[in-house]
Enzyme design. Structure first.
Site, mmCIF file in Angstrom:
data_model
loop_
_atom_site.group_PDB
_atom_site.id
_atom_site.type_symbol
_atom_site.label_atom_id
_atom_site.label_comp_id
_atom_site.label_asym_id
_atom_site.label_seq_id
_atom_site.Cartn_x
_atom_site.Cartn_y
_atom_site.Cartn_z
ATOM 1 N N GLU A 80 -80.490 -40.634 -18.733
ATOM 2 C CA GLU A 80 -79.254 -40.397 -19.577
ATOM 3 C C GLU A 80 -78.810 -38.839 -19.262
ATOM 4 O O GLU A 80 -79.419 -38.158 -19.258
ATOM 5 C CB GLU A 80 -79.669 -40.695 -20.922
ATOM 6 C CG GLU A 80 -78.560 -40.502 -21.882
ATOM 7 C CD GLU A 80 -78.805 -40.478 -23.177
ATOM 8 O OE1 GLU A 80 -80.147 -40.743 -23.867
ATOM 9 O OE2 GLU A 80 -77.876 -40.356 -24.166
ATOM 10 N N ARG A 137 -96.053 -41.845 -19.578
ATOM 11 C CA ARG A 137 -95.274 -40.429 -19.134
ATOM 12 C C ARG A 137 -95.990 -39.602 -18.823
ATOM 13 O O ARG A 137 -97.271 -39.275 -19.448
ATOM 14 C CB ARG A 137 -94.157 -40.302 -20.431
ATOM 15 C CG ARG A 137 -94.799 -39.758 -21.592
ATOM 16 C CD ARG A 137 -93.545 -39.394 -22.732
ATOM 17 N NE ARG A 137 -92.573 -40.195 -22.610
ATOM 18 C CZ ARG A 137 -91.115 -39.806 -22.560
ATOM 19 N NH1 ARG A 137 -91.053 -38.511 -22.394
ATOM 20 N NH2 ARG A 137 -90.262 -40.634 -22.800
ATOM 21 N N LYS A 148 -85.797 -33.579 -23.828
ATOM 22 C CA LYS A 148 -84.619 -32.845 -23.716
ATOM 23 C C LYS A 148 -84.151 -32.328 -24.767
ATOM 24 O O LYS A 148 -83.396 -31.267 -24.708
ATOM 25 C CB LYS A 148 -83.738 -34.026 -23.129
ATOM 26 C CG LYS A 148 -84.012 -34.192 -21.558
ATOM 27 C CD LYS A 148 -82.950 -35.139 -21.053
ATOM 28 C CE LYS A 148 -83.291 -36.511 -21.083
ATOM 29 N NZ LYS A 148 -82.438 -37.362 -20.394
HETATM 30 P P1 ATP Z 1 -86.729 -37.286 -22.741
HETATM 31 O O1 ATP Z 1 -87.724 -37.725 -23.754
HETATM 32 O O2 ATP Z 1 -87.185 -36.084 -22.033
HETATM 33 O O3 ATP Z 1 -85.289 -36.837 -23.514
HETATM 34 P P2 ATP Z 1 -85.794 -39.624 -21.877
HETATM 35 O O4 ATP Z 1 -86.587 -40.769 -21.614
HETATM 36 O O5 ATP Z 1 -84.808 -39.813 -22.914
HETATM 37 O O6 ATP Z 1 -86.454 -38.135 -21.499
HETATM 38 P P3 ATP Z 1 -83.983 -40.396 -19.748
HETATM 39 O O7 ATP Z 1 -82.861 -39.599 -19.088
HETATM 40 O O8 ATP Z 1 -83.696 -41.661 -20.514
HETATM 41 O O9 ATP Z 1 -84.929 -39.323 -20.585
HETATM 42 O O10 ATP Z 1 -85.210 -40.847 -18.644
HETATM 43 C C1 ATP Z 1 -84.742 -41.338 -17.361
HETATM 44 C C2 ATP Z 1 -86.165 -41.915 -16.949
HETATM 45 O O11 ATP Z 1 -87.097 -41.006 -16.782
HETATM 46 C C3 ATP Z 1 -86.669 -42.900 -17.665
HETATM 47 O O12 ATP Z 1 -87.020 -44.007 -17.049
HETATM 48 C C4 ATP Z 1 -87.899 -42.401 -18.409
HETATM 49 O O13 ATP Z 1 -88.918 -43.360 -18.452
HETATM 50 C C5 ATP Z 1 -88.505 -41.497 -17.214
HETATM 51 N N1 ATP Z 1 -89.177 -40.079 -18.118
HETATM 52 C C6 ATP Z 1 -88.406 -39.505 -18.924
HETATM 53 N N2 ATP Z 1 -89.578 -38.572 -19.459
HETATM 54 C C7 ATP Z 1 -90.595 -38.912 -18.360
HETATM 55 C C8 ATP Z 1 -91.994 -38.314 -18.638
HETATM 56 N N3 ATP Z 1 -92.302 -37.285 -19.540
HETATM 57 N N4 ATP Z 1 -92.746 -39.041 -17.558
HETATM 58 C C9 ATP Z 1 -92.348 -39.873 -16.738
HETATM 59 N N5 ATP Z 1 -91.310 -40.536 -16.766
HETATM 60 C C10 ATP Z 1 -90.173 -39.855 -17.548
HETATM 61 MG MG MG Z 2 -84.015 -42.164 -22.473
#
Ligand code: ATP
Ligand code: MG
Length: 564
Positions: free
Chosen positions: A37, A262, A272
């Site tokens: 995102e 994760r 984020k």
């Molecule tokens: P955040 O919690 O940091 O905001 P998010 O999941 O909202 O992360 P996205 O941009 O939606 O952020 O993530 C893109 C991809 O990265 C998704 O498939 C998510 O599962 C993966 N991802 C995000 N954070 C992690 C992490 N700490 N470890 C492994 N994969 C991750």
């Molecule tokens: Mg997300």
């Protein structure tokens, strides 16, 4: 803390793919995607997901898409899109011509929603967000059906069309899936599919005022792109029945969702939302501050793409959440940098040394190897002269017996040069040591002595007249707690920020070869760690180096303990 070694061999995702390839579910195709995102910069957790998705595609001769999951216009920006593209490229992955945006599918998603309404599987609800929450029930109590749940298909179609036309205010109505308010899985209790949001979208501008919710949109995006394996993090496990339900109702191509743990790292926050706070509230200089766990921050700090990829490989993928020790990331980094970093001498906190028996105008150019780990890196010449700098911390006026550095009457070896002995200590009016007078042994060049006497300590040094004055930035963990979210009552994670995470040394002296220091090259400052040129603040007039990591490997110690 778990031992990440354990998960390396058992990549359960590959086992699932192998099974699919055997039973022909996807005709042997492997097509993954990385779906960020664009509401912030990528961090090391995302790198784990990137390496996994692109890595699987590489391994199975498949494909991996880059798809921006831009379904929430409020927090998303072009700056983030650009940075994400740059970071994934830098990590060394290629999506070829498959860069997609969820927003490109809005029209198709709308058509699918109409299809569900027509099948009596979705309805427009007038309950407020707060009411919907109350009607949903809890894990112990079933939910209640909305009074609007029995609207006719015609009425739903009409209202949904008018929602799209912009006839209603934000929050006035939503479109919900008609599933089961008694389901033990809360996600299945008539989840919201669309909400009204009169907001400008970075790509579709004001074309839309209804936006799809994640659970509705994500499976459709995967299906439209023909994704075979939709890999996401563990918190979506309970959403998988919903992912499957939508695709089954529409009877469209159905990818397999697979969840993995994760990445969490000690001494770091990874969400984020929290990283954005650090940036906005000025705790760091920006998303690419070298202390940030962002890919751009790590890059500026001197991490290499190879180190991050090897780290991802090393931690593997597991099915249960754990926290990886930051020391492991640094350990992998050192392994990579050790092989490629050019060895140089830089005195971080200089102390002047005058070699009284060395001719005043003489300069000798001594040969030094650039990297003992890599012969092809060659050699260079470093100047030696009467006045040099050594590290202030390498001198003690009163030294214990086992002090193998400089002290009155003690002898040390200067790397690549001669043996010197401290004869006199010069102080200023405040009593601070400002200069040492030493003598050298002219026959000790290259580290040998005629009488074979042993000297234990070897110090780095630079010739004062030739040295390059430089700024050096030393970093420590951004937080001083292993888990920064562990806070006292009434405080938040910022209360665990480490006030000493950045130390600026403004009067360091480097050997002259560093006048030609290049961006994106790693240097090992002898005895001080690995360093790189700061990509933002450094200039020929004002060189700035970042310490990437120290030389002391605390993970090696942990491994020894684990082995016991
Ligand atoms: P955040 O919690 O940091 O905001 P998010 O999941 O909202 O992360 P996205 O941009 O939606 O952020 O993530 C893109 C991809 O990265 C998704 O498939 C998510 O599962 C993966 N991802 C995000 N954070 C992690 C992490 N700490 N470890 C492994 N994969 C991750
Ligand atoms: Mg997300």
């Amino acid at each position: 803390m778990t031992d990440p070694e354990q998960s390396v061999s058992s990549n359960f995702i590959k086992a699932i793919i192998d099974e699919h390839n055997k039973n022909g579910r996807f005709q042997g195709r492997v097509h993954t995607r990385f779906p960020p995102e664009p509401n912030g910069y990528l961090h090391i957790g995302h790198a784990k997901s990137i390496c996994l998705n692109f890595g699987l595609a590489e391994e199975y001769n498949g494909k991996c898409n880059l798809r921006f999951d831009d379904t929430n216009p409020v927090k998303e920006e072009q700056e983030y899109i650009d940075s994400i593209i740059e970071d994934i490229r830098w990590l060394g992955f290629d999506w070829q011509d498959r860069l997609f945006y969820a927003s490109d599918y809005f029209e198709q998603m709308y058509a699918y929603a109409v299809q569900l309404i027509q099948a009596g599987k979705a309805y427009v609800d007038d309950l407020s967000a707060e009411e919907i929450r109350r009607y949903r029930g809890t894990l112990k109590e079933p939910g209640r059906e909305s009074p609007y749940r029995q609207r006719s298909v015609e009425e739903n179609l009409d209202l949904f069309r008018r929602m799209r036309k912009g006839e209603f205010a934000d929050g006035a109505k939503v479109l919900r899936a008609k599933i089961d308010m008694h389901s033990p899985n809360l996600n299945m209790r008539d989840p919201v599919m669309y909400r009204i949001l009169h907001a400008e979208h970075p790509r579709t501008a004001d074309q839309w005022c209804i936006y799809p919710m994640y659970d509705w949109a994500h499976g459709l995006e995967d299906s439209i792109e023909g994704i075979t394996h939709s890999i996401c993090t563990l918190e979506f496990e309970d959403h998988r029945p919903l992912y499957d339900w939508f695709l089954d109702q529409l009877n469209v191509f159905h990818p397999q969702q697979i969840e993995f743990a994760r990445l969490n790292l000690t001494y770091t926050v990874m969400s984020k939302r929290k990283l954005l706070r650090l940036v906005e509230e000025g705790y760091v200089s920006g998303w690419d501050d070298p202390r940030m766990p962002t890919i751009s921050g790590l890059r500026r700090r001197g991490y290499t793409a190879r180190a991050i990829r090897q780290f991802a490989e090393r931690i593997g993928v597991a099915k249960s959440n754990s926290t990886v020790d930051f020391a492991l990331l640094e350990h992998v980094l050192r392994e990579v940098l050790n092989k490629q970093a050019l060895r140089v001498m830089v005195v971080l906190k200089p102390l002047k040394v005058v070699i009284t028996n060395y001719p005043q105008d003489k300069v000798e150019w001594l040969e030094a190897v650039n990297n003992p780990e890599d012969e092809s890196a060659g050699t260079r010449k470093i100047p030696f002269s009467q006045v040099i700098y050594v590290e202030r911390d390498d001198f003690r006026e009163e030294a214990p017996r086992k002090w193998f550095r400089l002290a009155p009457d003690r002898e040390v070896r200067l790397k690549h040069a001669y043996y010197i002995t401290c004869r006199e200590v010069i102080k200023n009016e405040q009593g601070e040591v400002v200069e040492l007078r030493c003598t050298y042994d002219p026959e000790s060049r290259g580290g040998w002595t005629k009488d074979g006497r042993k000297v234990k300590g070897t110090l780095h040094w630079v010739s004062a007249a030739h040295a390059l004055k430089t700024e050096v930035r030393l970093y420590d963990h951004l937080f001083n707690k292993e888990n920064p979210d562990e806070v006292e009552e009434g405080k938040d994670f910022t209360s665990n920020l480490n006030p000493d995470s950045l130390q600026v040394l403004s009067d360091s002296r480097a050997e002259p070869s560093l006048k030609e220091a290049k961006m994106d090259v790693s240097y090992q400052f002898l005895r001080q760690g690995y360093f790189c040129v700061d990509s933002k603040d450094s200039s020929p007039e004002h060189p700035v180096f970042n310490r990437t990591v120290t030389l002391r490997d605390s993970w090696a110690r942990i491994e020894r303990t684990l082995a016991k």
